[in-house]
Design an enzyme around this catalytic site. Sequence first.
Site, PDB file in Angstrom:
ATOM      1  N   ASP A   1      24.464 -24.872   1.559  1.00 16.26           N
ATOM      2  CA  ASP A   1      23.021 -24.747   1.775  1.00 16.26           C
ATOM      3  C   ASP A   1      22.801 -24.194   3.181  1.00 16.26           C
ATOM      4  OD1 ASP A   1      20.536 -26.495   0.148  1.00 16.26           O
ATOM      5  OD2 ASP A   1      20.088 -25.480   2.057  1.00 16.26           O
TER       6      ASP A   1
ATOM      7  N   THR B   1       6.418 -21.332  -6.892  1.00 13.07           N
ATOM      8  CA  THR B   1       5.355 -20.401  -7.265  1.00 13.07           C
ATOM      9  C   THR B   1       5.084 -19.473  -6.081  1.00 13.07           C
ATOM     10  OG1 THR B   1       4.409 -22.130  -8.643  1.00 13.07           O
ATOM     11  CG2 THR B   1       2.973 -20.283  -8.106  1.00 13.07           C
TER      12      THR B   1
ATOM     13  N   ALA C   1      15.943 -35.177 -15.324  1.00 18.77           N
ATOM     14  CA  ALA C   1      14.661 -35.600 -14.743  1.00 18.77           C
ATOM     15  C   ALA C   1      14.977 -36.426 -13.510  1.00 18.77           C
ATOM     16  CB  ALA C   1      13.858 -36.415 -15.750  1.00 18.77           C
TER      17      ALA C   1
ATOM     18  N   LYS D   1      14.374 -23.095 -21.260  1.00 17.55           N
ATOM     19  CA  LYS D   1      14.074 -24.021 -20.154  1.00 17.55           C
ATOM     20  C   LYS D   1      12.570 -24.067 -19.886  1.00 17.55           C
ATOM     21  CE  LYS D   1      14.172 -26.608 -16.665  1.00 17.55           C
ATOM     22  NZ  LYS D   1      14.407 -28.043 -16.732  1.00 17.55           N
TER      23      LYS D   1
ATOM     24  N   ALA E   1       7.310 -26.785 -20.726  1.00 16.73           N
ATOM     25  CA  ALA E   1       5.925 -26.591 -21.205  1.00 16.73           C
ATOM     26  C   ALA E   1       5.604 -27.625 -22.287  1.00 16.73           C
ATOM     27  CB  ALA E   1       5.761 -25.169 -21.736  1.00 16.73           C
TER      28      ALA E   1
ATOM     29  N   GLY F   1       3.074 -34.809 -11.997  1.00 18.32           N
ATOM     30  CA  GLY F   1       3.412 -34.115 -10.758  1.00 18.32           C
ATOM     31  C   GLY F   1       4.843 -33.638 -10.852  1.00 18.32           C
TER      32      GLY F   1
ATOM     33  N   CYS G   1       8.252 -29.087 -10.863  1.00 20.63           N
ATOM     34  CA  CYS G   1       8.545 -28.078 -11.893  1.00 20.63           C
ATOM     35  C   CYS G   1       7.498 -27.867 -12.972  1.00 20.63           C
ATOM     36  CB  CYS G   1       9.884 -28.394 -12.532  1.00 20.63           C
ATOM     37  SG  CYS G   1      11.212 -28.154 -11.344  1.00 20.63           S
TER      38      CYS G   1
ATOM     39  N   LYS H   1       4.736 -25.420 -11.875  1.00 16.88           N
ATOM     40  CA  LYS H   1       5.271 -24.102 -11.516  1.00 16.88           C
ATOM     41  C   LYS H   1       5.830 -23.384 -12.730  1.00 16.88           C
ATOM     42  CE  LYS H   1       9.929 -24.622  -9.894  1.00 16.88           C
ATOM     43  NZ  LYS H   1      10.724 -23.998 -10.944  1.00 16.88           N
TER      44      LYS H   1
ATOM     45  N   ARG I   1       6.891 -33.806  -4.348  1.00 12.85           N
ATOM     46  CA  ARG I   1       6.336 -32.479  -4.595  1.00 12.85           C
ATOM     47  C   ARG I   1       5.310 -32.521  -5.741  1.00 12.85           C
ATOM     48  NH1 ARG I   1      11.843 -29.049  -4.809  1.00 12.85           N
ATOM     49  NH2 ARG I   1      12.524 -30.966  -5.816  1.00 12.85           N
TER      50      ARG I   1
HETATM   51  N1  LIG Z   1      14.052 -30.920  -9.224  1.00 13.14           N
HETATM   52  C1  LIG Z   1      14.379 -31.048 -10.486  1.00 13.14           C
HETATM   53  O1  LIG Z   1      14.366 -32.137 -11.040  1.00 13.14           O
HETATM   54  C2  LIG Z   1      14.789 -29.865 -11.302  1.00 13.14           C
HETATM   55  C3  LIG Z   1      14.749 -28.583 -10.790  1.00 13.14           C
HETATM   56  N2  LIG Z   1      15.144 -27.517 -11.545  1.00 13.14           N
HETATM   57  C4  LIG Z   1      15.175 -26.164 -10.985  1.00 13.14           C
HETATM   58  O2  LIG Z   1      16.315 -26.078 -10.108  1.00 13.14           O
HETATM   59  C5  LIG Z   1      16.031 -25.222  -9.006  1.00 13.14           C
HETATM   60  C6  LIG Z   1      16.289 -25.967  -7.710  1.00 13.14           C
HETATM   61  O3  LIG Z   1      15.387 -27.063  -7.650  1.00 13.14           O
HETATM   62  P1  LIG Z   1      15.573 -28.227  -6.582  1.00 13.14           P
HETATM   63  O4  LIG Z   1      17.004 -28.606  -6.512  1.00 13.14           O
HETATM   64  O5  LIG Z   1      14.553 -29.256  -6.921  1.00 13.14           O
HETATM   65  O6  LIG Z   1      15.168 -27.444  -5.246  1.00 13.14           O
HETATM   66  P2  LIG Z   1      15.376 -27.931  -3.728  1.00 13.14           P
HETATM   67  O7  LIG Z   1      14.319 -27.256  -2.945  1.00 13.14           O
HETATM   68  O8  LIG Z   1      15.525 -29.414  -3.681  1.00 13.14           O
HETATM   69  O9  LIG Z   1      16.801 -27.309  -3.325  1.00 13.14           O
HETATM   70  C7  LIG Z   1      17.031 -25.953  -3.189  1.00 13.14           C
HETATM   71  C8  LIG Z   1      17.946 -25.746  -1.987  1.00 13.14           C
HETATM   72  O10 LIG Z   1      18.358 -24.372  -1.940  1.00 13.14           O
HETATM   73  C9  LIG Z   1      18.536 -24.022  -0.585  1.00 13.14           C
HETATM   74  N3  LIG Z   1      18.553 -22.559  -0.446  1.00 13.14           N
HETATM   75  C10 LIG Z   1      17.545 -21.685  -0.689  1.00 13.14           C
HETATM   76  N4  LIG Z   1      17.977 -20.421  -0.491  1.00 13.14           N
HETATM   77  C11 LIG Z   1      19.269 -20.493  -0.114  1.00 13.14           C
HETATM   78  C12 LIG Z   1      20.259 -19.543   0.216  1.00 13.14           C
HETATM   79  N5  LIG Z   1      20.004 -18.219   0.187  1.00 13.14           N
HETATM   80  N6  LIG Z   1      21.495 -19.964   0.568  1.00 13.14           N
HETATM   81  C13 LIG Z   1      21.773 -21.291   0.604  1.00 13.14           C
HETATM   82  N7  LIG Z   1      20.883 -22.253   0.281  1.00 13.14           N
HETATM   83  C14 LIG Z   1      19.643 -21.858  -0.073  1.00 13.14           C
HETATM   84  C15 LIG Z   1      17.364 -24.683   0.114  1.00 13.14           C
HETATM   85  O11 LIG Z   1      17.626 -24.839   1.499  1.00 13.14           O
HETATM   86  C16 LIG Z   1      17.292 -26.028  -0.638  1.00 13.14           C
HETATM   87  O12 LIG Z   1      18.003 -27.059   0.027  1.00 13.14           O
HETATM   88  C17 LIG Z   1      14.596 -24.754  -9.195  1.00 13.14           C
HETATM   89  O13 LIG Z   1      14.620 -23.509  -9.861  1.00 13.14           O
HETATM   90  C18 LIG Z   1      14.001 -25.798 -10.110  1.00 13.14           C
HETATM   91  O14 LIG Z   1      12.976 -25.271 -10.910  1.00 13.14           O
HETATM   92  C19 LIG Z   1      15.609 -27.689 -12.814  1.00 13.14           C
HETATM   93  C20 LIG Z   1      15.688 -28.938 -13.364  1.00 13.14           C
HETATM   94  C21 LIG Z   1      15.291 -30.122 -12.660  1.00 13.14           C
HETATM   95  O1  LIG Z   2      12.711 -28.872 -14.726  1.00 12.35           O
HETATM   96  C1  LIG Z   2      12.534 -29.925 -14.154  1.00 12.35           C
HETATM   97  O2  LIG Z   2      12.296 -30.047 -12.954  1.00 12.35           O
HETATM   98  C2  LIG Z   2      12.557 -31.215 -14.915  1.00 12.35           C
HETATM   99  O3  LIG Z   2      11.167 -31.554 -15.127  1.00 12.35           O
HETATM  100  C3  LIG Z   2      10.961 -32.791 -15.778  1.00 12.35           C
HETATM  101  O4  LIG Z   2      11.544 -33.845 -15.019  1.00 12.35           O
HETATM  102  P1  LIG Z   2      10.795 -34.508 -13.751  1.00 12.35           P
HETATM  103  O5  LIG Z   2       9.678 -33.633 -13.317  1.00 12.35           O
HETATM  104  O6  LIG Z   2      11.858 -34.847 -12.780  1.00 12.35           O
HETATM  105  O7  LIG Z   2      10.221 -35.896 -14.294  1.00 12.35           O
HETATM  106  P2  LIG Z   2       9.462 -36.319 -15.640  1.00 12.35           P
HETATM  107  O8  LIG Z   2      10.006 -37.613 -16.069  1.00 12.35           O
HETATM  108  O9  LIG Z   2       9.455 -35.227 -16.633  1.00 12.35           O
HETATM  109  O10 LIG Z   2       7.991 -36.567 -15.130  1.00 12.35           O
HETATM  110  C4  LIG Z   2       7.156 -35.488 -14.711  1.00 12.35           C
HETATM  111  C5  LIG Z   2       5.766 -36.020 -14.417  1.00 12.35           C
HETATM  112  O11 LIG Z   2       5.106 -36.378 -15.632  1.00 12.35           O
HETATM  113  C6  LIG Z   2       4.629 -37.711 -15.541  1.00 12.35           C
HETATM  114  N1  LIG Z   2       4.672 -38.317 -16.880  1.00 12.35           N
HETATM  115  C7  LIG Z   2       5.800 -38.265 -17.619  1.00 12.35           C
HETATM  116  C8  LIG Z   2       5.845 -38.821 -18.871  1.00 12.35           C
HETATM  117  C9  LIG Z   2       4.714 -39.440 -19.401  1.00 12.35           C
HETATM  118  O12 LIG Z   2       4.688 -39.958 -20.546  1.00 12.35           O
HETATM  119  N2  LIG Z   2       3.584 -39.468 -18.644  1.00 12.35           N
HETATM  120  C10 LIG Z   2       3.533 -38.921 -17.398  1.00 12.35           C
HETATM  121  O13 LIG Z   2       2.479 -38.969 -16.742  1.00 12.35           O
HETATM  122  C11 LIG Z   2       5.549 -38.384 -14.550  1.00 12.35           C
HETATM  123  O14 LIG Z   2       4.969 -39.518 -13.975  1.00 12.35           O
HETATM  124  C12 LIG Z   2       5.758 -37.269 -13.545  1.00 12.35           C
HETATM  125  O15 LIG Z   2       4.697 -37.205 -12.631  1.00 12.35           O
HETATM  126  C13 LIG Z   2      11.656 -32.784 -17.141  1.00 12.35           C
HETATM  127  O16 LIG Z   2      11.508 -34.072 -17.746  1.00 12.35           O
HETATM  128  C14 LIG Z   2      13.138 -32.447 -16.990  1.00 12.35           C
HETATM  129  O17 LIG Z   2      13.736 -32.343 -18.276  1.00 12.35           O
HETATM  130  C15 LIG Z   2      13.263 -31.125 -16.243  1.00 12.35           C
HETATM  131  O18 LIG Z   2      14.623 -30.816 -16.036  1.00 12.35           O
END
Ligand SMILES: NC(=O)C1=CN([C@@H]2O[C@H](COP(=O)(O)OP(=O)(O)OC[C@H]3O[C@@H](n4cnc5c(N)ncnc54)[C@H](O)[C@@H]3O)[C@@H](O)[C@H]2O)C=CC1
Ligand SMILES: O=C(O)[C@H]1O[C@H](OP(=O)(O)OP(=O)(O)OC[C@H]2O[C@@H](n3ccc(=O)[nH]c3=O)[C@H](O)[C@@H]2O)[C@H](O)[C@@H](O)[C@@H]1O
Length: 465
Positions: A35, A95, A165, A221, A226, A274, A277, A280, A347
Amino acid sequence: MKINNICCIGAGYVGGPTMSIIAQKCPDIKVTVVDLNEQRIALWNDADVNNIPIYEPGLSDIVAEARGRNLFFSTNVEKAIDEAQMIFISVNTPTKTYGLGKGMAADLKYIELCARQIASIAKDNKIVVEKSTLPVRTAEAIKNILDNTGNGVQFQILSNPEFLAEGTAVTDLLNPDRVLIGGDNTPEGAEAINALVEVYANWVPEKQILTTNLWSSELSKLTANAFLAQRVSSINAMSELCEKTGADVSEVARAIGMDSRIGSKFLKASVGFGGSCFQKDILNLVYIAKSYGLNEVADYWEQVIIMNDHQKRRFASSIVTTLYNTVSDKKIAFLGWAFKKDTNDTRESAAIYVADYLLNEQAKISVFDPQVKENKVLNDLNYLESRSSDLNQKGITVVEDPYEACKGAHAIAILTEWDEFKEYDWQKIYDNMQKPAFVFDGRNILDAKKMAGYGFIFQSVGSSN
Ligand SMILES: NC(=O)C1=CN([C@@H]2O[C@H](COP(=O)(O)OP(=O)(O)OC[C@H]3O[C@@H](n4cnc5c(N)ncnc54)[C@H](O)[C@@H]3O)[C@@H](O)[C@H]2O)C=CC1
Ligand SMILES: O=C(O)[C@H]1O[C@H](OP(=O)(O)OP(=O)(O)OC[C@H]2O[C@@H](n3ccc(=O)[nH]c3=O)[C@H](O)[C@@H]2O)[C@H](O)[C@@H](O)[C@@H]1O
């Protein structure tokens, strides 16, 4: 091809936990997570494993087991790319906040930077895996950059979206409903897909590893998120109707959830979804649909966001109207700031928008969240740019003790469903509040009858109590 060296670019909520599990389950594979954020990497490497930058139940034990053995965290991006056979891109795809597609499209600048960096460093063939959530057909752009700026080596692009999640990342990664891998429909593509299947097959049953073409994988995905968000907006839409009609949204959810075609999960009415993801990814989907001229498709999905914004606003406005149409200078306690329980991630948390609304009404907000610190709360509010940071600081305090947060308050708003909130001494909380004492349960975790028994005027989402 057998993989023994993996690099992951991005040590965030996805890269960190995902790679920790791969390292734990595949001790023969060296996994390096890189990172640009030095502070984040330093925390991943902190001698005290409890200081890792992401709070996820069970994660610190896994990091403790694998770190230094075959799991490494580093800021040396170039070296890790150079040595790896397989490179996961797990950087943020927020976004866009500027230019074409502002407020809707995914900002792919971090993805493009990674592709250019990989191309300039790679001296042998590599498999590049899209782990970030991306618009459908991004692999085409990545391949173009790699092939046109590289050193003549071969790249295979795979799409391997992550479905974990937050709050349940470890169990989701250990027991995924499915792992999805998309790749090129060529012999080289099939070889790359197989290489990644073999990595997951170390702990995921093969029948749960789905392989598809690249575009199906990328679009699945966005579609999954959605559909999930749409369920929350659907039940939240019904919650408003419940409040008007005497129906109770929890009873309705239970009744419809027992229909196996509907299913019982993801039907909890709330103050609004919230997280980084859902919004966005739906905005991104809406943008993609519009860019193909599919306006009805775009409008259909946009409604999920419109409903969610409405839910957050109506929760906040109902606090104001219930408190005799003014919260000016009244102390309102917030229990919870994270977007859901068991995470320190804030977030797009509904709490931010509810606080913003109440600050416009000149409320004094006191926040307690078991995992969220003061600077994060203030940063979240400052990011909205609704008022100066000075005014935000004057309007909001963050405390380390829930009883202190509630002391002297006119009302309490529950914004996150932390389990510990159910265990509090609510009589003591009531006794120390202004009267009448109000509780607005945005997560439906407290028992309405008991709360009324303590003396509270109690409101929950989707019930007229
Ligand atoms: N947060 C979640 O629960 C989930 C997120 N995703 C997807 O996964 C992706 C990552 O999400 P998060 O891990 O939540 O993001 P995050 O913001 O927590 O982590 C991303 C990291 O990438 C680093 N970074 C950015 N550009 C870079 C570069 N050029 N070289 C090295 N490091 C770099 C940033 O400094 C940051 O630490 C997004 O596309 C998101 O939509 C998918 C499923 C679940
Ligand atoms: O792409 C992603 O980032 C991820 O987004 C969600 O995971 P996450 O956002 O971590 O958490 P969720 O459990 O889905 O909850 C999302 C939001 O919906 C709310 N929620 C969820 C379920 C419900 O019944 N009601 C409700 O208000 C939660 O409180 C939270 O604010 C999806 O569940 C994951 O499968 C996906 O990988």
